[in-house]
Scaffold this motif. Sequence first.
Motif, PDB file in Angstrom:
ATOM      1  N   ALA A   1     -10.063   7.633  10.388  1.00 28.17           N
ATOM      2  CA  ALA A   1     -11.355   7.241   9.839  1.00 28.17           C
ATOM      3  C   ALA A   1     -11.426   7.491   8.329  1.00 28.17           C
ATOM      4  O   ALA A   1     -11.901   6.630   7.567  1.00 28.17           O
ATOM      5  CB  ALA A   1     -12.473   7.994  10.554  1.00 28.17           C
ATOM      6  N   ILE A   2     -10.959   8.645   7.890  1.00 25.50           N
ATOM      7  CA  ILE A   2     -11.012   8.965   6.458  1.00 25.50           C
ATOM      8  C   ILE A   2     -10.077   8.055   5.675  1.00 25.50           C
ATOM      9  O   ILE A   2     -10.406   7.609   4.561  1.00 25.50           O
ATOM     10  CB  ILE A   2     -10.665  10.448   6.233  1.00 25.50           C
ATOM     11  CG1 ILE A   2     -11.749  11.339   6.863  1.00 25.50           C
ATOM     12  CG2 ILE A   2     -10.546  10.760   4.746  1.00 25.50           C
ATOM     13  CD1 ILE A   2     -11.385  12.793   6.912  1.00 25.50           C
ATOM     14  N   ALA A   3      -8.920   7.758   6.243  1.00 23.10           N
ATOM     15  CA  ALA A   3      -8.005   6.827   5.574  1.00 23.10           C
ATOM     16  C   ALA A   3      -8.660   5.465   5.381  1.00 23.10           C
ATOM     17  O   ALA A   3      -8.497   4.814   4.330  1.00 23.10           O
ATOM     18  CB  ALA A   3      -6.717   6.684   6.387  1.00 23.10           C
TER      19      ALA A   3
ATOM     20  N   PHE B   1     -20.786   9.643   5.556  1.00 22.25           N
ATOM     21  CA  PHE B   1     -21.748  10.474   6.288  1.00 22.25           C
ATOM     22  C   PHE B   1     -21.553  10.305   7.791  1.00 22.25           C
ATOM     23  O   PHE B   1     -21.572  11.287   8.546  1.00 22.25           O
ATOM     24  CB  PHE B   1     -23.183  10.091   5.901  1.00 22.25           C
ATOM     25  CG  PHE B   1     -24.228  10.874   6.655  1.00 22.25           C
ATOM     26  CD1 PHE B   1     -24.684  12.088   6.176  1.00 22.25           C
ATOM     27  CD2 PHE B   1     -24.738  10.402   7.864  1.00 22.25           C
ATOM     28  CE1 PHE B   1     -25.633  12.824   6.889  1.00 22.25           C
ATOM     29  CE2 PHE B   1     -25.689  11.124   8.572  1.00 22.25           C
ATOM     30  CZ  PHE B   1     -26.133  12.340   8.086  1.00 22.25           C
ATOM     31  N   ALA B   2     -21.381   9.054   8.226  1.00 21.51           N
ATOM     32  CA  ALA B   2     -21.187   8.799   9.659  1.00 21.51           C
ATOM     33  C   ALA B   2     -19.933   9.502  10.174  1.00 21.51           C
ATOM     34  O   ALA B   2     -19.935  10.083  11.274  1.00 21.51           O
ATOM     35  CB  ALA B   2     -21.096   7.296   9.910  1.00 21.51           C
ATOM     36  N   ILE B   3     -18.859   9.476   9.398  1.00 23.68           N
ATOM     37  CA  ILE B   3     -17.610  10.125   9.802  1.00 23.68           C
ATOM     38  C   ILE B   3     -17.791  11.645   9.835  1.00 23.68           C
ATOM     39  O   ILE B   3     -17.451  12.312  10.825  1.00 23.68           O
ATOM     40  CB  ILE B   3     -16.476   9.737   8.837  1.00 23.68           C
ATOM     41  CG1 ILE B   3     -16.179   8.239   8.941  1.00 23.68           C
ATOM     42  CG2 ILE B   3     -15.218  10.564   9.111  1.00 23.68           C
ATOM     43  CD1 ILE B   3     -15.273   7.719   7.853  1.00 23.68           C
ATOM     44  N   TRP B   4     -18.322  12.178   8.755  1.00 23.33           N
ATOM     45  CA  TRP B   4     -18.504  13.633   8.645  1.00 23.33           C
ATOM     46  C   TRP B   4     -19.445  14.161   9.724  1.00 23.33           C
ATOM     47  O   TRP B   4     -19.189  15.193  10.346  1.00 23.33           O
ATOM     48  CB  TRP B   4     -19.050  13.949   7.254  1.00 23.33           C
ATOM     49  CG  TRP B   4     -19.628  15.318   7.085  1.00 23.33           C
ATOM     50  CD1 TRP B   4     -18.941  16.488   6.945  1.00 23.33           C
ATOM     51  CD2 TRP B   4     -21.023  15.660   7.019  1.00 23.33           C
ATOM     52  NE1 TRP B   4     -19.822  17.546   6.804  1.00 23.33           N
ATOM     53  CE2 TRP B   4     -21.103  17.063   6.834  1.00 23.33           C
ATOM     54  CE3 TRP B   4     -22.204  14.923   7.081  1.00 23.33           C
ATOM     55  CZ2 TRP B   4     -22.316  17.727   6.726  1.00 23.33           C
ATOM     56  CZ3 TRP B   4     -23.418  15.586   6.974  1.00 23.33           C
ATOM     57  CH2 TRP B   4     -23.469  16.976   6.800  1.00 23.33           C
ATOM     58  N   TRP B   5     -20.523  13.456   9.989  1.00 20.06           N
ATOM     59  CA  TRP B   5     -21.507  13.937  10.953  1.00 20.06           C
ATOM     60  C   TRP B   5     -20.947  13.920  12.379  1.00 20.06           C
ATOM     61  O   TRP B   5     -21.274  14.799  13.186  1.00 20.06           O
ATOM     62  CB  TRP B   5     -22.780  13.097  10.856  1.00 20.06           C
ATOM     63  CG  TRP B   5     -23.930  13.688  11.608  1.00 20.06           C
ATOM     64  CD1 TRP B   5     -24.593  13.130  12.658  1.00 20.06           C
ATOM     65  CD2 TRP B   5     -24.568  14.950  11.363  1.00 20.06           C
ATOM     66  NE1 TRP B   5     -25.592  13.962  13.095  1.00 20.06           N
ATOM     67  CE2 TRP B   5     -25.603  15.092  12.325  1.00 20.06           C
ATOM     68  CE3 TRP B   5     -24.353  15.972  10.449  1.00 20.06           C
ATOM     69  CZ2 TRP B   5     -26.426  16.208  12.376  1.00 20.06           C
ATOM     70  CZ3 TRP B   5     -25.169  17.093  10.508  1.00 20.06           C
ATOM     71  CH2 TRP B   5     -26.177  17.207  11.450  1.00 20.06           C
TER      72      TRP B   5
ATOM     73  N   GLY C   1     -14.562   7.182  20.644  1.00 22.91           N
ATOM     74  CA  GLY C   1     -15.669   6.745  19.806  1.00 22.91           C
ATOM     75  C   GLY C   1     -15.347   6.834  18.323  1.00 22.91           C
ATOM     76  O   GLY C   1     -15.729   5.943  17.542  1.00 22.91           O
ATOM     77  N   VAL C   2     -14.649   7.889  17.918  1.00 15.63           N
ATOM     78  CA  VAL C   2     -14.257   8.027  16.517  1.00 15.63           C
ATOM     79  C   VAL C   2     -13.338   6.875  16.097  1.00 15.63           C
ATOM     80  O   VAL C   2     -13.471   6.322  14.997  1.00 15.63           O
ATOM     81  CB  VAL C   2     -13.562   9.377  16.276  1.00 15.63           C
ATOM     82  CG1 VAL C   2     -13.042   9.467  14.841  1.00 15.63           C
ATOM     83  CG2 VAL C   2     -14.517  10.529  16.553  1.00 15.63           C
ATOM     84  N   LEU C   3     -12.411   6.499  16.958  1.00 14.90           N
ATOM     85  CA  LEU C   3     -11.494   5.411  16.625  1.00 14.90           C
ATOM     86  C   LEU C   3     -12.231   4.076  16.524  1.00 14.90           C
ATOM     87  O   LEU C   3     -11.901   3.241  15.666  1.00 14.90           O
ATOM     88  CB  LEU C   3     -10.379   5.336  17.664  1.00 14.90           C
ATOM     89  CG  LEU C   3      -9.427   6.540  17.676  1.00 14.90           C
ATOM     90  CD1 LEU C   3      -8.413   6.408  18.810  1.00 14.90           C
ATOM     91  CD2 LEU C   3      -8.703   6.675  16.337  1.00 14.90           C
ATOM     92  N   VAL C   4     -13.235   3.863  17.374  1.00 10.02           N
ATOM     93  CA  VAL C   4     -14.054   2.649  17.255  1.00 10.02           C
ATOM     94  C   VAL C   4     -14.815   2.668  15.933  1.00 10.02           C
ATOM     95  O   VAL C   4     -14.902   1.653  15.224  1.00 10.02           O
ATOM     96  CB  VAL C   4     -15.031   2.531  18.447  1.00 10.02           C
ATOM     97  CG1 VAL C   4     -15.997   1.368  18.230  1.00 10.02           C
ATOM     98  CG2 VAL C   4     -14.264   2.347  19.750  1.00 10.02           C
TER      99      VAL C   4
ATOM    100  N   VAL D   1     -15.094   0.413   9.873  1.00 11.04           N
ATOM    101  CA  VAL D   1     -15.280   0.707   8.449  1.00 11.04           C
ATOM    102  C   VAL D   1     -15.106  -0.531   7.562  1.00 11.04           C
ATOM    103  O   VAL D   1     -15.944  -0.788   6.684  1.00 11.04           O
ATOM    104  CB  VAL D   1     -14.349   1.850   8.005  1.00 11.04           C
ATOM    105  CG1 VAL D   1     -14.341   1.993   6.484  1.00 11.04           C
ATOM    106  CG2 VAL D   1     -14.781   3.160   8.664  1.00 11.04           C
ATOM    107  N   PRO D   2     -14.049  -1.342   7.731  1.00 16.49           N
ATOM    108  CA  PRO D   2     -13.905  -2.520   6.863  1.00 16.49           C
ATOM    109  C   PRO D   2     -15.101  -3.470   6.935  1.00 16.49           C
ATOM    110  O   PRO D   2     -15.558  -3.981   5.906  1.00 16.49           O
ATOM    111  CB  PRO D   2     -12.620  -3.184   7.383  1.00 16.49           C
ATOM    112  CG  PRO D   2     -11.845  -2.063   8.001  1.00 16.49           C
ATOM    113  CD  PRO D   2     -12.870  -1.177   8.616  1.00 16.49           C
TER     114      PRO D   2
END
Length: 401
Positions: A35-37, A64-68, A97-100, A105-106
Amino acid sequence: MTSAFRIPMTGRSTDERHRVSSPLELLFDLTFVVAIAQVAGQLAHAGESGEMLTKLPLYLMVFFAIWWAWMNFTWFASAYDTDDVPYRLMTLVQMGGVLVLAAGVPAAFEHQNFTAIIIGYLIMRFALIGQWVRAAVEFPAGRTTALRYAGGIAAVQLLWVAWGFLPAQVAVYLFVAGAALELLVPVWAERPGMTTWHPHHIAERYGLFTIIVLGESVSASAVGVQSGLARSGFSGALVWIAAAGLVLLFALWWLYFLEPAAEGLRTRRGRSFYWGYGHYFVFGSLAALGAGLEVAVQRGAAHSGGGDTAVEYAIAVPVAVFLLMLYVLHAPLVPEVVIRPLKTAIALVLILLLPLASPVIGLVGVTIGIALVAAALVAATLLDQSAERRRQAVAAGTPAA
Protein backbone atom coordinates in the motif's frame (compact mmCIF):
# COMPACT_ATOMS: atom_id res chain seq x y z
CA MET A 1 3.65 -18.60 20.70
CA THR A 2 2.00 -21.91 19.87
CA SER A 3 -1.46 -21.34 18.45
CA ALA A 4 -4.41 -23.07 20.12
CA PHE A 5 -7.68 -23.47 18.26
CA ARG A 6 -9.49 -21.06 20.55
CA ILE A 7 -8.34 -19.03 23.55
CA PRO A 8 -10.66 -16.73 25.52
CA MET A 9 -10.15 -13.15 24.35
CA THR A 10 -9.40 -11.29 27.57
CA GLY A 11 -7.46 -8.07 27.95
CA ARG A 12 -3.73 -8.68 28.03
CA SER A 13 -1.65 -7.31 30.87
CA THR A 14 -0.21 -3.83 30.42
CA ASP A 15 2.99 -4.88 32.18
CA GLU A 16 3.45 -8.28 30.50
CA ARG A 17 7.16 -9.09 30.42
CA HIS A 18 9.02 -9.46 27.14
CA ARG A 19 6.00 -8.42 25.05
CA VAL A 20 7.15 -8.13 21.42
CA SER A 21 5.55 -8.16 18.00
CA SER A 22 4.21 -11.54 16.97
CA PRO A 23 5.03 -13.25 13.66
CA LEU A 24 1.41 -12.65 12.64
CA GLU A 25 1.78 -8.90 13.21
CA LEU A 26 4.94 -8.85 11.12
CA LEU A 27 3.16 -10.72 8.32
CA PHE A 28 0.25 -8.29 8.54
CA ASP A 29 2.66 -5.36 8.16
CA LEU A 30 3.90 -6.74 4.85
CA THR A 31 0.56 -5.91 3.24
CA PHE A 32 1.22 -2.27 4.05
CA VAL A 33 4.50 -2.43 2.17
CA VAL A 34 2.37 -2.81 -0.96
CA ALA A 35 0.00 0.00 0.00
CA ILE A 36 2.75 2.48 0.90
CA ALA A 37 4.65 1.65 -2.28
CA GLN A 38 1.53 2.45 -4.27
CA VAL A 39 0.85 5.80 -2.65
CA ALA A 40 4.50 6.91 -2.70
CA GLY A 41 4.82 5.83 -6.33
CA GLN A 42 1.76 7.86 -7.31
CA LEU A 43 3.15 10.94 -5.57
CA ALA A 44 6.47 10.45 -7.36
CA HIS A 45 4.67 10.24 -10.73
CA ALA A 46 2.92 13.50 -9.87
CA GLY A 47 6.31 15.04 -9.07
CA GLU A 48 7.76 13.92 -12.39
CA SER A 49 4.98 15.76 -14.21
CA GLY A 50 5.22 18.84 -11.99
CA GLU A 51 1.93 18.16 -10.20
CA MET A 52 3.16 17.14 -6.76
CA LEU A 53 1.60 20.12 -4.99
CA THR A 54 -1.69 19.62 -6.87
CA LYS A 55 -1.84 15.95 -5.91
CA LEU A 56 -0.73 16.52 -2.32
CA PRO A 57 -4.30 16.60 -0.89
CA LEU A 58 -5.04 13.24 -2.53
CA TYR A 59 -1.79 11.86 -1.13
CA LEU A 60 -2.74 13.00 2.38
CA MET A 61 -6.20 11.44 2.02
CA VAL A 62 -4.99 8.09 0.72
CA PHE A 63 -2.13 7.91 3.21
CA PHE A 64 -4.60 8.58 6.03
CA ALA A 65 -6.65 5.59 4.86
CA ILE A 66 -3.55 3.37 4.85
CA TRP A 67 -2.24 4.60 8.20
CA TRP A 68 -5.62 4.38 9.92
CA ALA A 69 -6.12 0.79 8.79
CA TRP A 70 -2.77 -0.08 10.38
CA MET A 71 -3.69 1.83 13.54
CA ASN A 72 -7.02 0.00 13.94
CA PHE A 73 -5.32 -3.39 13.84
CA THR A 74 -2.24 -2.48 15.89
CA TRP A 75 -3.93 -1.03 18.96
CA PHE A 76 -6.54 -3.79 19.07
CA ALA A 77 -3.82 -6.44 18.80
CA SER A 78 -1.81 -4.86 21.59
CA ALA A 79 -4.77 -5.23 23.93
CA TYR A 80 -6.46 -8.45 22.75
CA ASP A 81 -4.13 -10.56 20.58
CA THR A 82 -4.88 -14.22 21.34
CA ASP A 83 -3.06 -15.69 18.32
CA ASP A 84 -5.63 -18.50 18.16
CA VAL A 85 -7.25 -19.82 14.98
CA PRO A 86 -10.27 -17.44 14.88
CA TYR A 87 -8.00 -14.45 15.54
CA ARG A 88 -5.59 -15.50 12.79
CA LEU A 89 -8.40 -16.01 10.28
CA MET A 90 -9.86 -12.59 11.07
CA THR A 91 -6.41 -11.10 10.56
CA LEU A 92 -6.20 -12.84 7.19
CA VAL A 93 -9.46 -11.15 6.17
CA GLN A 94 -8.04 -7.78 7.21
CA MET A 95 -4.90 -8.43 5.18
CA GLY A 96 -7.08 -9.06 2.14
CA GLY A 97 -8.81 -5.74 2.74
CA VAL A 98 -5.48 -3.91 2.87
CA LEU A 99 -4.48 -5.39 -0.49
CA VAL A 100 -7.80 -4.29 -2.03
CA LEU A 101 -7.17 -0.83 -0.60
CA ALA A 102 -3.68 -0.81 -2.15
CA ALA A 103 -5.11 -1.82 -5.52
CA GLY A 104 -7.43 1.18 -5.39
CA VAL A 105 -4.69 3.77 -4.87
CA PRO A 106 -4.05 4.51 -8.60
CA ALA A 107 -7.75 5.10 -9.29
CA ALA A 108 -7.97 7.45 -6.29
CA PHE A 109 -5.00 9.48 -7.55
CA GLU A 110 -5.86 9.54 -11.22
CA HIS A 111 -9.67 9.78 -11.14
CA GLN A 112 -10.51 10.57 -7.49
CA ASN A 113 -12.33 7.23 -7.46
CA PHE A 114 -12.25 5.76 -3.96
CA THR A 115 -14.52 2.80 -4.64
CA ALA A 116 -11.82 0.14 -4.23
CA ILE A 117 -10.48 1.81 -1.09
CA ILE A 118 -13.97 1.83 0.44
CA ILE A 119 -14.46 -1.83 -0.47
CA GLY A 120 -11.09 -2.63 1.10
CA TYR A 121 -12.22 -0.90 4.28
CA LEU A 122 -15.52 -2.80 4.28
CA ILE A 123 -13.56 -6.07 4.15
CA MET A 124 -11.17 -5.00 6.90
CA ARG A 125 -13.91 -3.71 9.14
CA PHE A 126 -16.06 -6.76 8.78
CA ALA A 127 -13.25 -8.62 10.52
CA LEU A 128 -12.32 -5.81 12.93
CA ILE A 129 -15.89 -5.33 14.16
CA GLY A 130 -16.12 -9.09 14.62
CA GLN A 131 -12.99 -8.95 16.77
CA TRP A 132 -14.40 -6.17 18.95
CA VAL A 133 -17.70 -8.05 19.38
CA ARG A 134 -15.78 -11.16 20.37
CA ALA A 135 -13.82 -9.12 22.93
CA ALA A 136 -17.10 -7.73 24.32
CA VAL A 137 -18.52 -11.22 24.73
CA GLU A 138 -15.44 -12.86 26.24
CA PHE A 139 -14.06 -10.01 28.36
CA PRO A 140 -16.87 -8.52 30.51
CA ALA A 141 -14.56 -6.00 32.19
CA GLY A 142 -13.97 -4.28 28.85
CA ARG A 143 -17.42 -4.91 27.34
CA THR A 144 -18.67 -1.34 27.26
CA THR A 145 -15.50 -0.06 25.58
CA ALA A 146 -15.47 -2.92 23.07
CA LEU A 147 -19.11 -2.40 22.11
CA ARG A 148 -18.49 1.32 21.70
CA TYR A 149 -15.63 0.52 19.34
CA ALA A 150 -17.75 -1.94 17.35
CA GLY A 151 -20.68 0.44 17.07
CA GLY A 152 -18.59 3.52 16.36
CA ILE A 153 -16.54 1.83 13.65
CA ALA A 154 -19.67 0.43 11.99
CA ALA A 155 -21.43 3.81 12.02
CA VAL A 156 -18.49 5.68 10.54
CA GLN A 157 -17.99 3.01 7.89
CA LEU A 158 -21.61 3.46 6.77
CA LEU A 159 -20.88 7.16 6.38
CA TRP A 160 -17.86 6.34 4.19
CA VAL A 161 -20.04 4.18 1.96
CA ALA A 162 -22.42 7.12 1.51
CA TRP A 163 -19.43 9.44 1.00
CA GLY A 164 -18.35 7.29 -1.94
CA PHE A 165 -21.46 8.32 -3.86
CA LEU A 166 -20.78 12.05 -3.54
CA PRO A 167 -19.34 14.08 -6.45
CA ALA A 168 -15.54 14.15 -6.31
CA GLN A 169 -15.43 17.95 -5.88
CA VAL A 170 -17.59 17.74 -2.74
CA ALA A 171 -16.14 14.49 -1.39
CA VAL A 172 -12.62 15.91 -1.06
CA TYR A 173 -13.77 18.60 1.36
CA LEU A 174 -16.01 16.26 3.38
CA PHE A 175 -13.13 13.82 3.77
CA VAL A 176 -11.77 15.96 6.61
CA ALA A 177 -15.04 15.59 8.52
CA GLY A 178 -15.00 11.83 8.00
CA ALA A 179 -11.39 11.58 9.15
CA ALA A 180 -12.21 13.61 12.26
CA LEU A 181 -15.04 11.19 13.11
CA GLU A 182 -12.64 8.27 12.71
CA LEU A 183 -10.22 9.88 15.15
CA LEU A 184 -12.98 10.58 17.64
CA VAL A 185 -14.26 7.00 17.81
CA PRO A 186 -11.36 5.69 19.98
CA VAL A 187 -11.49 8.79 22.19
CA TRP A 188 -15.21 8.24 22.81
CA ALA A 189 -14.96 4.45 23.06
CA GLU A 190 -12.26 4.52 25.74
CA ARG A 191 -14.04 6.93 28.08
CA PRO A 192 -15.57 4.11 30.18
CA GLY A 193 -12.14 2.48 30.45
CA MET A 194 -8.92 2.37 28.48
CA THR A 195 -8.01 -0.83 26.67
CA THR A 196 -5.04 -2.78 28.01
CA TRP A 197 -2.56 -1.97 25.26
CA HIS A 198 1.08 -2.59 26.13
CA PRO A 199 3.34 0.52 26.05
CA HIS A 200 6.55 -1.28 25.06
CA HIS A 201 4.70 -3.32 22.45
CA ILE A 202 3.11 -0.18 20.94
CA ALA A 203 6.45 1.64 20.86
CA GLU A 204 8.01 -1.34 19.08
CA ARG A 205 5.14 -1.55 16.59
CA TYR A 206 5.52 2.13 15.70
CA GLY A 207 9.26 1.67 15.32
CA LEU A 208 8.71 -1.25 12.97
CA PHE A 209 6.26 0.75 10.86
CA THR A 210 8.81 3.56 10.69
CA ILE A 211 11.31 1.07 9.29
CA ILE A 212 8.74 -0.11 6.74
CA VAL A 213 8.16 3.44 5.52
CA LEU A 214 11.90 4.13 5.43
CA GLY A 215 12.34 0.92 3.48
CA GLU A 216 9.83 2.12 0.91
CA SER A 217 11.80 5.36 0.63
CA VAL A 218 14.95 3.34 -0.08
CA SER A 219 13.02 1.38 -2.68
CA ALA A 220 11.70 4.58 -4.25
CA SER A 221 15.25 5.92 -4.51
CA ALA A 222 16.31 2.70 -6.22
CA VAL A 223 13.43 3.07 -8.69
CA GLY A 224 14.63 6.60 -9.39
CA VAL A 225 18.16 5.35 -10.05
CA GLN A 226 16.89 2.68 -12.44
CA SER A 227 14.72 5.17 -14.30
CA GLY A 228 17.52 7.74 -14.43
CA LEU A 229 19.98 5.20 -15.84
CA ALA A 230 17.45 4.05 -18.43
CA ARG A 231 16.63 7.57 -19.59
CA SER A 232 19.90 9.44 -19.29
CA GLY A 233 22.64 6.95 -18.51
CA PHE A 234 25.26 7.13 -15.80
CA SER A 235 26.19 10.54 -14.38
CA GLY A 236 27.97 11.94 -11.37
CA ALA A 237 24.85 13.84 -10.30
CA LEU A 238 22.85 10.62 -10.16
CA VAL A 239 25.47 8.98 -7.94
CA TRP A 240 25.78 11.94 -5.58
CA ILE A 241 22.02 12.37 -5.14
CA ALA A 242 21.45 8.65 -4.62
CA ALA A 243 24.28 8.46 -2.07
CA ALA A 244 23.06 11.57 -0.24
CA GLY A 245 19.54 10.12 -0.16
CA LEU A 246 20.78 6.93 1.46
CA VAL A 247 22.76 8.88 4.08
CA LEU A 248 19.71 11.05 4.76
CA LEU A 249 17.39 8.07 5.29
CA PHE A 250 19.96 6.41 7.53
CA ALA A 251 20.26 9.58 9.62
CA LEU A 252 16.48 9.89 9.98
CA TRP A 253 16.29 6.24 11.09
CA TRP A 254 18.99 6.94 13.68
CA LEU A 255 17.23 10.06 14.93
CA TYR A 256 13.87 8.33 15.32
CA PHE A 257 15.30 5.58 17.52
CA LEU A 258 17.29 8.06 19.61
CA GLU A 259 13.96 9.21 21.12
CA PRO A 260 12.59 6.38 23.31
CA ALA A 261 8.83 6.40 23.87
CA ALA A 262 7.98 3.18 25.71
CA GLU A 263 8.55 4.45 29.25
CA GLY A 264 6.75 7.68 28.49
CA LEU A 265 3.75 5.74 27.20
CA ARG A 266 3.83 3.57 30.34
CA THR A 267 3.85 6.47 32.80
CA ARG A 268 1.63 8.82 30.78
CA ARG A 269 -0.94 6.58 29.15
CA GLY A 270 -3.35 9.48 28.88
CA ARG A 271 -1.14 11.05 26.21
CA SER A 272 -1.19 8.00 23.98
CA PHE A 273 -3.75 9.51 21.59
CA TYR A 274 -1.59 12.56 21.09
CA TRP A 275 1.54 10.50 20.45
CA GLY A 276 -0.19 7.82 18.38
CA TYR A 277 -2.21 10.17 16.19
CA GLY A 278 0.70 12.54 15.68
CA HIS A 279 2.67 9.78 14.00
CA TYR A 280 0.49 10.28 10.94
CA PHE A 281 2.81 13.17 10.11
CA VAL A 282 5.95 11.17 10.90
CA PHE A 283 4.96 8.28 8.63
CA GLY A 284 3.43 10.50 5.97
CA SER A 285 6.52 12.70 5.75
CA LEU A 286 8.83 9.71 5.37
CA ALA A 287 6.73 8.23 2.55
CA ALA A 288 6.60 11.64 0.83
CA LEU A 289 10.38 11.92 1.21
CA GLY A 290 10.77 8.69 -0.74
CA ALA A 291 8.74 10.19 -3.58
CA GLY A 292 10.85 13.34 -3.48
CA LEU A 293 14.11 11.39 -3.60
CA GLU A 294 12.86 9.31 -6.53
CA VAL A 295 12.11 12.45 -8.53
CA ALA A 296 15.37 14.10 -7.45
CA VAL A 297 17.49 11.20 -8.69
CA GLN A 298 15.74 11.26 -12.06
CA ARG A 299 16.03 15.04 -12.42
CA GLY A 300 19.67 14.94 -11.38
CA ALA A 301 20.45 12.30 -13.99
CA ALA A 302 18.61 14.22 -16.72
CA HIS A 303 19.96 17.69 -15.95
CA SER A 304 23.37 16.93 -14.44
CA GLY A 305 22.38 18.33 -11.08
CA GLY A 306 21.09 21.77 -12.12
CA GLY A 307 18.81 23.60 -9.72
CA ASP A 308 15.17 22.57 -9.30
CA THR A 309 13.61 24.33 -6.32
CA ALA A 310 10.30 22.43 -6.42
CA VAL A 311 12.06 19.06 -6.25
CA GLU A 312 14.44 20.30 -3.58
CA TYR A 313 11.55 21.36 -1.37
CA ALA A 314 9.95 17.95 -2.01
CA ILE A 315 12.94 16.66 -0.02
CA ALA A 316 13.39 19.52 2.45
CA VAL A 317 9.77 19.87 3.62
CA PRO A 318 9.22 16.17 4.52
CA VAL A 319 12.54 16.11 6.40
CA ALA A 320 11.59 19.28 8.27
CA VAL A 321 8.16 17.88 9.17
CA PHE A 322 9.76 14.66 10.41
CA LEU A 323 12.27 16.48 12.65
CA LEU A 324 9.66 18.88 13.99
CA MET A 325 7.24 16.07 14.82
CA LEU A 326 9.93 14.08 16.63
CA TYR A 327 10.21 16.94 19.09
CA VAL A 328 6.51 17.81 19.23
CA LEU A 329 5.46 14.21 19.94
CA HIS A 330 8.10 13.32 22.49
CA ALA A 331 8.40 16.56 24.47
CA PRO A 332 5.08 16.00 26.37
CA LEU A 333 5.85 12.32 26.84
CA VAL A 334 9.31 12.26 28.43
CA PRO A 335 11.01 14.36 31.14
CA GLU A 336 13.62 15.58 28.64
CA VAL A 337 13.92 14.94 24.92
CA VAL A 338 17.16 13.37 23.75
CA ILE A 339 17.56 15.56 20.66
CA ARG A 340 18.03 19.08 22.02
CA PRO A 341 15.32 21.54 20.87
CA LEU A 342 17.83 24.24 19.91
CA LYS A 343 19.74 21.83 17.68
CA THR A 344 16.48 20.67 16.10
CA ALA A 345 15.50 24.29 15.44
CA ILE A 346 18.85 25.06 13.81
CA ALA A 347 18.56 21.96 11.63
CA LEU A 348 15.03 22.95 10.56
CA VAL A 349 16.13 26.43 9.53
CA LEU A 350 19.11 25.15 7.56
CA ILE A 351 17.08 22.46 5.80
CA LEU A 352 14.35 24.88 4.74
CA LEU A 353 16.87 27.52 3.60
CA LEU A 354 19.08 25.20 1.56
CA PRO A 355 16.76 25.05 -1.51
CA LEU A 356 17.04 28.83 -1.77
CA ALA A 357 20.73 28.32 -2.51
CA SER A 358 19.83 26.14 -5.50
CA PRO A 359 21.02 28.65 -8.14
CA VAL A 360 24.50 28.37 -6.63
CA ILE A 361 24.84 24.75 -5.48
CA GLY A 362 22.19 23.03 -7.62
CA LEU A 363 20.05 20.00 -6.85
CA VAL A 364 23.09 17.89 -5.98
CA GLY A 365 24.38 20.43 -3.49
CA VAL A 366 21.00 20.90 -1.84
CA THR A 367 20.45 17.15 -1.45
CA ILE A 368 23.92 16.64 -0.02
CA GLY A 369 23.43 19.63 2.27
CA ILE A 370 20.18 18.28 3.71
CA ALA A 371 21.79 14.89 4.30
CA LEU A 372 24.76 16.52 6.04
CA VAL A 373 22.48 18.56 8.32
CA ALA A 374 20.60 15.41 9.37
CA ALA A 375 23.89 13.56 9.91
CA ALA A 376 25.27 16.48 11.93
CA LEU A 377 22.16 16.40 14.14
CA VAL A 378 22.82 12.71 14.83
CA ALA A 379 26.46 13.42 15.67
CA ALA A 380 25.59 16.38 17.93
CA THR A 381 23.02 14.29 19.81
CA LEU A 382 25.50 11.46 20.31
CA LEU A 383 28.03 13.95 21.69
CA ASP A 384 25.38 15.33 24.05
CA GLN A 385 24.63 11.82 25.29
CA SER A 386 28.31 11.12 25.82
CA ALA A 387 28.77 14.35 27.78
CA GLU A 388 25.71 13.56 29.90
CA ARG A 389 27.08 10.12 30.74
CA ARG A 390 30.38 11.67 31.81
CA ARG A 391 28.57 14.18 34.05
CA GLN A 392 26.57 11.39 35.65
CA ALA A 393 29.71 9.32 36.17
CA VAL A 394 31.50 12.24 37.84
CA ALA A 395 28.48 12.89 40.07
CA ALA A 396 28.35 9.22 41.06
CA GLY A 397 32.11 9.02 41.55
CA THR A 398 32.55 6.21 39.01
CA PRO A 399 34.70 6.09 35.86
CA ALA A 400 32.94 7.28 32.68
CA ALA A 401 32.22 4.62 30.04
